[in-house]
Scaffold this motif. Structure first.
Motif, short mmCIF file in Angstrom:
data_model
loop_
_atom_site.label_atom_id
_atom_site.label_comp_id
_atom_site.label_asym_id
_atom_site.label_seq_id
_atom_site.Cartn_x
_atom_site.Cartn_y
_atom_site.Cartn_z
N GLU A 88 -83.30 67.55 96.82
CA GLU A 88 -82.23 67.23 97.76
C GLU A 88 -81.88 65.74 97.72
N ALA A 89 -82.71 64.94 97.46
CA ALA A 89 -82.32 63.67 97.30
C ALA A 89 -81.72 63.00 95.94
N PHE A 90 -82.37 63.99 95.02
CA PHE A 90 -81.95 63.99 93.77
C PHE A 90 -80.20 64.23 93.49
N VAL A 91 -80.16 65.16 94.30
CA VAL A 91 -78.55 66.01 94.28
C VAL A 91 -77.79 64.75 94.80
N ALA A 92 -78.01 64.21 96.12
CA ALA A 92 -77.39 63.20 96.73
C ALA A 92 -77.07 62.06 95.81
N ASP A 93 -78.37 61.61 94.97
CA ASP A 93 -78.18 60.50 94.04
C ASP A 93 -77.12 60.87 93.03
N MET A 94 -77.16 61.94 92.48
CA MET A 94 -76.25 62.59 91.26
C MET A 94 -74.83 62.43 91.89
N LYS A 95 -74.35 62.80 93.08
CA LYS A 95 -73.10 62.88 93.50
C LYS A 95 -72.83 61.50 93.70
N SER A 96 -73.58 60.46 94.03
CA SER A 96 -73.32 59.12 94.34
C SER A 96 -72.78 58.64 92.90
N ALA A 97 -73.57 59.09 91.79
CA ALA A 97 -73.48 58.67 90.47
C ALA A 97 -71.81 59.03 89.98
N ALA A 98 -71.63 60.50 90.38
CA ALA A 98 -70.22 61.13 90.06
C ALA A 98 -69.02 60.39 90.77
N ALA A 99 -69.44 59.99 91.77
CA ALA A 99 -68.25 58.99 92.53
C ALA A 99 -68.23 57.70 91.94
N ASP A 156 -86.37 60.88 90.52
CA ASP A 156 -86.53 62.24 90.70
C ASP A 156 -87.90 62.90 89.87
N LEU A 157 -88.01 62.29 88.76
CA LEU A 157 -89.23 62.73 87.84
C LEU A 157 -90.34 61.86 88.51
N ARG A 158 -90.42 60.66 89.02
CA ARG A 158 -91.45 60.29 89.46
C ARG A 158 -92.27 60.99 90.67
N ASN A 159 -91.00 61.39 91.57
CA ASN A 159 -91.50 61.83 92.83
C ASN A 159 -91.88 63.35 92.55
N MET A 160 -91.29 64.22 91.67
CA MET A 160 -91.93 65.38 91.08
C MET A 160 -93.18 65.13 90.68
N HIS A 161 -93.51 64.16 89.98
CA HIS A 161 -95.05 63.90 89.43
C HIS A 161 -95.85 63.86 90.49
N LEU A 175 -96.14 67.99 91.67
CA LEU A 175 -96.42 69.20 90.93
C LEU A 175 -97.76 68.76 90.05
N ASP A 176 -98.53 69.95 89.79
CA ASP A 176 -99.35 69.83 88.86
C ASP A 176 -99.03 69.66 87.32
N HIS A 177 -99.81 69.36 86.68
CA HIS A 177 -99.56 68.90 85.15
C HIS A 177 -98.56 69.95 84.51
N ASP A 178 -98.85 71.36 84.62
CA ASP A 178 -97.95 72.39 83.82
C ASP A 178 -96.79 72.41 84.59
N GLN A 179 -96.84 72.56 86.00
CA GLN A 179 -95.59 72.75 86.85
C GLN A 179 -94.55 71.57 86.31
N TYR A 180 -95.03 70.37 86.17
CA TYR A 180 -94.33 69.12 85.89
C TYR A 180 -93.64 69.27 84.48
N ARG A 181 -94.56 69.78 83.62
CA ARG A 181 -93.84 69.97 82.24
C ARG A 181 -92.84 70.82 82.16
N SER A 182 -92.82 71.90 83.00
CA SER A 182 -91.91 73.06 82.90
C SER A 182 -90.53 72.52 83.80
N TYR A 183 -90.86 71.88 84.83
CA TYR A 183 -89.97 70.88 85.58
C TYR A 183 -89.02 70.15 84.70
N VAL A 184 -89.73 69.36 83.83
CA VAL A 184 -89.07 68.25 82.98
C VAL A 184 -88.28 69.05 81.83
N ARG A 185 -88.71 70.22 81.53
CA ARG A 185 -88.07 71.06 80.60
C ARG A 185 -86.69 71.78 81.16
#
Length: 120
Positions: free
Chosen positions: A61-72, A89-94, A97-107
């Motif tokens: 949700e923080a990432f969504v807010a940051d992206m909406k700010s970037a759009a504006a 977002d990637l730093r916080n998700m790291h 999430l565990d290693h496999d979940q993080y790789r899937s999220y990045v993909r």
């Protein structure tokens, strides 16, 4: 006089058409930067625990807010704001999430950015 009046009407109508096109491009741009997701589907794809799901939802949700700010933002700062939002977002998700979940999220995130044309 009649020619002058017709010329003014033509100029105003062309200006209105261009303004409408810019307005539509702005709306489409806002849709491209909207990174909202279905959290249940994301939890299934990443096989999240209930604790992880809450944390992922907060981070995203923080990432969504940051992206909406970037759009504006202006064109000059939009790319930098988007890059910072993705890094954050990637730093916080790291951390969540565990290693496999993080790789899937990045993909998934990379695929989403490519599909929306934001990877440039």
């Amino acid at each position: 006089m009649k020619r002058m009046f017709l010329m003014v009407v033509a100029m105003l109508s062309m200006t209105t058409m261009f303004a409408e096109e810019e307005k539509m491009n702005g709306v489409e741009s806002a849709k491209v930067y909207d990174m909202s997701v279905n959290y249940v589907k994301l939890a299934q794809a990443l096989r999240l625990t209930s604790d992880q799901m809450d944390a992922v939802q907060d981070v995203h949700e923080a990432f969504v807010a940051d992206m909406k700010s970037a759009a504006a933002a202006s064109d000059d700062s939009r790319k930098a704001m988007m890059k910072n939002a993705i890094k954050k977002d990637l730093r916080n998700m790291h951390w969540v999430l565990d290693h496999d979940q993080y790789r899937s999220y990045v993909r998934l995130l990379n695929l989403t950015l490519v599909n929306r044309g934001l990877n440039k």
